[in-house]
Design a protein around this motif. Sequence first.
Motif, PDB file in Angstrom:
ATOM      1  N   VAL A 296       0.857  -1.199   0.000  1.00 40.47           N
ATOM      2  CA  VAL A 296       0.000   0.000   0.000  1.00 40.47           C
ATOM      3  C   VAL A 296       0.885   1.239   0.000  1.00 40.47           C
ATOM      4  N   ILE A 297       0.639   2.167  -0.961  1.00 41.59           N
ATOM      5  CA  ILE A 297       1.422   3.395  -1.109  1.00 41.59           C
ATOM      6  C   ILE A 297       0.476   4.588  -1.147  1.00 41.59           C
ATOM      7  N   PRO A 298       0.656   5.605  -0.287  1.00 42.50           N
ATOM      8  CA  PRO A 298      -0.204   6.792  -0.343  1.00 42.50           C
ATOM      9  C   PRO A 298      -0.184   7.420  -1.729  1.00 42.50           C
ATOM     10  N   GLU A 299      -1.349   7.852  -2.203  1.00 48.50           N
ATOM     11  CA  GLU A 299      -1.450   8.408  -3.558  1.00 48.50           C
ATOM     12  C   GLU A 299      -0.585   9.652  -3.723  1.00 48.50           C
ATOM     13  N   THR A 300      -0.446  10.437  -2.640  1.00 45.13           N
ATOM     14  CA  THR A 300       0.324  11.680  -2.732  1.00 45.13           C
ATOM     15  C   THR A 300       1.831  11.439  -2.810  1.00 45.13           C
ATOM     16  N   GLU A 301       2.255  10.224  -2.509  1.00 47.81           N
ATOM     17  CA  GLU A 301       3.676   9.886  -2.539  1.00 47.81           C
ATOM     18  C   GLU A 301       4.099   9.665  -3.972  1.00 47.81           C
ATOM     19  N   ARG A 302       5.014  10.479  -4.475  1.00 51.73           N
ATOM     20  CA  ARG A 302       5.394  10.418  -5.881  1.00 51.73           C
ATOM     21  C   ARG A 302       6.653   9.591  -6.111  1.00 51.73           C
ATOM     22  N   LYS A 303       6.981   8.692  -5.166  1.00 49.76           N
ATOM     23  CA  LYS A 303       8.180   7.891  -5.354  1.00 49.76           C
ATOM     24  C   LYS A 303       7.986   6.918  -6.514  1.00 49.76           C
ATOM     25  N   GLU A 304       9.080   6.605  -7.165  1.00 52.41           N
ATOM     26  CA  GLU A 304       9.034   5.704  -8.316  1.00 52.41           C
ATOM     27  C   GLU A 304       8.543   4.324  -7.898  1.00 52.41           C
ATOM     28  N   GLN A 305       7.580   3.820  -8.625  1.00 54.04           N
ATOM     29  CA  GLN A 305       7.054   2.487  -8.339  1.00 54.04           C
ATOM     30  C   GLN A 305       7.496   1.559  -9.474  1.00 54.04           C
ATOM     31  N   LYS A 306       8.738   1.128  -9.397  1.00 56.05           N
ATOM     32  CA  LYS A 306       9.284   0.309 -10.471  1.00 56.05           C
ATOM     33  C   LYS A 306       8.746  -1.108 -10.390  1.00 56.05           C
ATOM     34  N   ALA A 307       8.137  -1.510 -11.469  1.00 60.76           N
ATOM     35  CA  ALA A 307       7.603  -2.870 -11.512  1.00 60.76           C
ATOM     36  C   ALA A 307       8.741  -3.842 -11.775  1.00 60.76           C
ATOM     37  N   ALA A 308       8.778  -4.917 -10.999  1.00 58.31           N
ATOM     38  CA  ALA A 308       9.807  -5.933 -11.202  1.00 58.31           C
ATOM     39  C   ALA A 308       9.578  -6.635 -12.530  1.00 58.31           C
ATOM     40  N   PRO A 309      10.648  -7.004 -13.239  1.00 63.09           N
ATOM     41  CA  PRO A 309      10.473  -7.759 -14.485  1.00 63.09           C
ATOM     42  C   PRO A 309       9.660  -9.024 -14.236  1.00 63.09           C
ATOM     43  N   PHE A 310       8.952  -9.463 -15.274  1.00 65.46           N
ATOM     44  CA  PHE A 310       8.063 -10.614 -15.172  1.00 65.46           C
ATOM     45  C   PHE A 310       8.776 -11.815 -14.544  1.00 65.46           C
ATOM     46  N   TRP A 311      10.018 -12.048 -14.968  1.00 74.05           N
ATOM     47  CA  TRP A 311      10.738 -13.243 -14.523  1.00 74.05           C
ATOM     48  C   TRP A 311      11.346 -13.077 -13.132  1.00 74.05           C
ATOM     49  N   LYS A 312      11.307 -11.840 -12.563  1.00 73.78           N
ATOM     50  CA  LYS A 312      11.863 -11.621 -11.229  1.00 73.78           C
ATOM     51  C   LYS A 312      10.806 -11.612 -10.138  1.00 73.78           C
ATOM     52  N   LYS A 313       9.539 -11.610 -10.502  1.00 70.61           N
ATOM     53  CA  LYS A 313       8.477 -11.565  -9.499  1.00 70.61           C
ATOM     54  C   LYS A 313       8.474 -12.855  -8.692  1.00 70.61           C
ATOM     55  N   LYS A 314       8.273 -12.707  -7.379  1.00 68.52           N
ATOM     56  CA  LYS A 314       8.393 -13.841  -6.455  1.00 68.52           C
ATOM     57  C   LYS A 314       7.477 -14.989  -6.862  1.00 68.52           C
ATOM     58  N   THR A 315       6.219 -14.678  -7.186  1.00 70.77           N
ATOM     59  CA  THR A 315       5.267 -15.741  -7.534  1.00 70.77           C
ATOM     60  C   THR A 315       5.716 -16.488  -8.788  1.00 70.77           C
ATOM     61  N   ASN A 316       6.291 -15.748  -9.744  1.00 72.57           N
ATOM     62  CA  ASN A 316       6.745 -16.387 -10.976  1.00 72.57           C
ATOM     63  C   ASN A 316       8.005 -17.214 -10.754  1.00 72.57           C
ATOM     64  N   VAL A 317       8.869 -16.722  -9.862  1.00 72.87           N
ATOM     65  CA  VAL A 317      10.082 -17.487  -9.519  1.00 72.87           C
ATOM     66  C   VAL A 317       9.688 -18.810  -8.846  1.00 72.87           C
ATOM     67  N   LEU A 318       8.729 -18.728  -7.912  1.00 76.22           N
ATOM     68  CA  LEU A 318       8.260 -19.942  -7.236  1.00 76.22           C
ATOM     69  C   LEU A 318       7.630 -20.911  -8.231  1.00 76.22           C
ATOM     70  N   ALA A 319       6.901 -20.354  -9.231  1.00 76.37           N
ATOM     71  CA  ALA A 319       6.304 -21.215 -10.258  1.00 76.37           C
ATOM     72  C   ALA A 319       7.395 -21.916 -11.069  1.00 76.37           C
ATOM     73  N   ALA A 320       8.473 -21.201 -11.358  1.00 78.82           N
ATOM     74  CA  ALA A 320       9.575 -21.799 -12.118  1.00 78.82           C
ATOM     75  C   ALA A 320      10.262 -22.910 -11.312  1.00 78.82           C
ATOM     76  N   VAL A 321      10.478 -22.656 -10.002  1.00 79.75           N
ATOM     77  CA  VAL A 321      11.090 -23.687  -9.136  1.00 79.75           C
ATOM     78  C   VAL A 321      10.149 -24.888  -9.043  1.00 79.75           C
ATOM     79  N   SER A 322       8.853 -24.607  -8.914  1.00 79.37           N
ATOM     80  CA  SER A 322       7.862 -25.686  -8.872  1.00 79.37           C
ATOM     81  C   SER A 322       7.925 -26.527 -10.147  1.00 79.37           C
ATOM     82  N   ALA A 323       8.120 -25.853 -11.282  1.00 74.06           N
ATOM     83  CA  ALA A 323       8.200 -26.567 -12.564  1.00 74.06           C
ATOM     84  C   ALA A 323       9.412 -27.499 -12.606  1.00 74.06           C
TER      85      ALA A 323
END
Length: 727
Positions: free
Chosen positions: A84-111
């Motif tokens: 959760v990030i306050p709307e007034t906070e203008r800090k950069e919200q960098k999205a992690a690359p698809f292959w670096k997201k925790k859920t996707n990494v766990l899916a790859a290990v599961s595979a």
Amino acid sequence: MSNSLWHWRLSTPKRGKKTMENKHVYRLQGLSCANCAARFEKNVKSIATVKDAEVNFGAAKLTVIGEASIAELEKAGAFDGITVIPETERKEQKAAPFWKKKTNVLAAVSALFLLSGFVAAHAVGETSLAAILLFATSILVGGYHLLKTGINNLVRLQFDMKTLMTIAIIGAACIGEWKEGAVVVFLFAISEALERYSMDTARRSIQRLMDIAPKKALVLRDGKEYEVDVKEVMVGDTILVKPGQKIAMDGVVIRGESSVNEAAITGEALPVAKTSGDEVYAGTLNAEGALEVRVTKRAEDSTIAKILHLVEEAQAERAPTQQFVDRFARYYTPAIMLIALLVAIVPPLWFDEQWLTWIYRGLTILVVGCPCALVISTPVAIVTAIGQAARQGVLIKGGAYLEEVGKLKAMAFDKTGTLTTGTPEVTGVYPVSHINEKQLLQIAAAIEKQSEHPLASAVLSKAEQWQLSVDGMEIREFRAMAGKGAAARVNGTMYYIGKPSLFSHLSLSETIHTKIETLQKQGNTVMLVGDETSVLGMIAVSDQLRPSAGKVLQALKKLGISQTVMLTGDNATTAHTFAADLPLADVRAELLPEEKLTAIHGLQKQFDRIAMVGDGVNDAPALAAANIGIAMGNTGTDVALETADIVLMGDDLEKLPYVIRLSRKTLRMIQQNVAIALSLKLLALLLIIPGWLALWMAIFADMGATLLVLLNSNLIFGTPFSFGGTI
């Protein structure tokens, strides 16, 4: 009537907008699915200090009425890993690359464990301890969050897609189908990742609207340039915009000349010439000349910020189709669970069939019945369509309006500023009394100085052209008479300017009547100027048709808008003169605002649904009453943004056929999405009964339905490969 309705439209909260005090808005990261959004909203509402809460899944935003800390909110969303990030906070919200997201990494290990399990099963047997351990590890690694959520749901008797998956996976393990359970976990993870990626893509495309405005501005103070954050720039400051730079704030040019690309606001790629006195908008691109701009709005109040806010609000609005799908899904999930239970127990109990066989088939029904594709079928199409329209300079304030505009059969148009350019010019000044042309125009300008009517600007412009000043004149008791004209006491005498009907109590000479008729037949609007006892003269003003007006009306007819009507307050002769060059089915002139409202009600009875296209100011009652109110955005942007359901930011009538095609395409797309989701599930259910569909094939079918829905709605939206076709 018009004044009260106008006040209502501006003051009444639109479509459930939160207006209570102590409101806080947050941006969300990690929000994965529509069901998760609903559960997160419920969790936030259960916080003792929160009075109300609303999650906008499309925009990934949370609105809270009351008090709650970030820690409390993130605890409420811990089940889905929500940040959760306050709307007034203008800090950069960098999205992690698809292959670096925790859920996707766990899916790859599961595979990897899944593949190892297949190798072990082939080498030493599927029931060997090594194979079972590898499949079990694959289930635990890839399905930890899924199983945790599903078990919690079961304890609370909350049934959603994760509950169905959890029962199916645990059931598969209980009957020894470890391989099937592991494959289900892996394929479900892929399906979830695709859905999350699709929604993130749609959200980022909207967020880029805000990102186009610079975060820094060059402020001129005491002849020096200072680079400051836009949040620190105040109304009244002067900013410098150099050639090739984006304009950082909304404002008015006070020095310099240039051309500005306003595509970010209006969708129009051609540059617009700007000079002293012209408005400019944050996020637009200055082409060749340096401009000094006096700031008129703070960064959070800029036009681009309002556009982003309205688009995000629109994404939260549920279209009728989405409301139906949501209601259907509430009954669908329990129904699937009941069917699965009956399939699992009825054949063994009543027909002496094998328990393991039919439990397996019951579990398969749970998997294939997962409502992922069905739940996502509508919102992803709505979000994508509204986002695409915004990038074309068209603001659609919700899915309901997006659906409704595609069903229209009739459309009413204001004349001035809508079918015409809205910049009338004085074509003649004709005294009929003891005064001369300059004196007559000067009196008219003195009255109109305080008026906001489009014709007033024409009079003032002509007075400036003739170098006539009203600064030394005493002007008091100004009043506007809606639909008739205006009056003011000038140098002690009460003067009036307006329609000939304003002076109906006076005996006008035949000469005046003849002159009025002649000017009106030439397409002029005639304003009489007089005092309380006589008419002093008349001023002829003429507008110009928009070059695209005729072409647009023809395009609308081809799209099935059979009834196009002009509703204008102008006189009948002038209205019919303009209408002669347009393919209009009906022309209604000399209408007061309340008479336009009555006309809209009559057309609704006749054609069921009607849109009103106007400038968002004097057409407010008609815009409010029509099924769809469409405002021209440039002629009073703030008012247009507030009053209308759809706003054409560039005043471009050619966007009307585009909006109708977009609406119809979106409706087709939603229907296709629902059909894809339901038909594939029905087919899979039919294949389960004879045992032709394995557990892993069921989840593959569900994933396939979700993938088809996402591709159709978002990933290839607007390309020839989309099932919906191009717009």
